[in-house]
Design an enzyme around this catalytic site. Structure first.
Site: not given
Length: 236
Positions: A11, A13
């Protein structure tokens, strides 16, 4: 038991890149422009994974702006996105110890990629400014799929971009800091690692084991050790 790995997906952020400081800066700027107080940094960090609207709504609640119209809310959200796009990488950085992970994967010839719910125009600009765009072997954003995480569709697209068949999904690790990341990775048949150092609201911290990740890492250093020196993974 050692697990063979063909690729690692992250992922964006809160997992690979610590972007929160730029969001804190922008919320602070917007608050100042409206004569308001900015919410505490810790509160903003907890809302990052929920997106721009959640951070704007936090700012409004913090200043007792409870009667804002839907139109004004959308305008605030757009201002937030415009300000972020204009200065997307002032304080963002790869989490400590994870640059070493990327470098070692590259040296081993193991591709790494990103599956994110961040819009592509922002993800591409951020990666470009951080000089990660040419290193990233696969980038999948919500714009690319009909169903975003927690649906496994983005994970399958990442496999396709990496030329890895779905039947080999068990050889591709996915690392994320939100329950939707773990659910998407699990649904695709990938080993999952929860980055518990990410942008997780405090009221969810006690339930992390219930998310179903294969591994939980509390710091970037722990993630580095798990991926590179724990002996649990062997890279093909």
């Amino acid at each position: 038991m050692t697990q063979f790995v063909k690729a690692v997906l992250f992922d964006l952020d809160g997992t690979l890149i610590d972007t929160a400081a730029d969001f804190v800066r922008i919320i602070g700027k917007m608050s100042l422009e409206n004569g308001w107080q900015a919410p505490p940094e810790a509160d903003i960090r907890e809302q990052v994974s929920a997106g721009a609207s959640a951070m704007v709504q936090l700012m409004l609640r913090h200043n007792d702006q409870l009667d804002v119209s839907e139109e004004d809310l959308l305008n605030f959200r757009q201002q937030f996105l415009d300000d972020y796009e204009a200065d997307i990488c002032v304080d963002s950085c790869v989490f400590a110890e994870l640059e070493e992970v990327l470098t070692e994967l590259e040296q081993k010839g193991v591709p790494w990629g990103i599956v994110t719910n961040k819009p592509r125009y922002l993800a591409e600009k951020l990666l470009g400014q951080m000089q990660l765009d040419e290193r990233c072997a696969a980038l999948v954003c919500p714009d690319d799929v009909s169903r975003s995480k927690p649906d496994p569709e983005p994970m399958y697209m990442a496999l396709e971009k990496l030329a890895i068949p779905r039947g080999a999904a068990g050889c591709v690790i996915y690392v994320g800091d939100h329950i939707r990341d773990i659910e998407a990775g699990n649904a695709a048949g990938m080993p999952t690692i929860l980055a518990a150092y990410g942008y997780i609201p405090s009221d969810e911290q006690k339930s992390l084991k219930k998310w179903g990740a294969d591994y939980i890492t509390d710091t970037p250093k722990q993630l580095n050790k798990l991926l590179l020196s724990s002996g649990k993974f062997e890279y093909l």
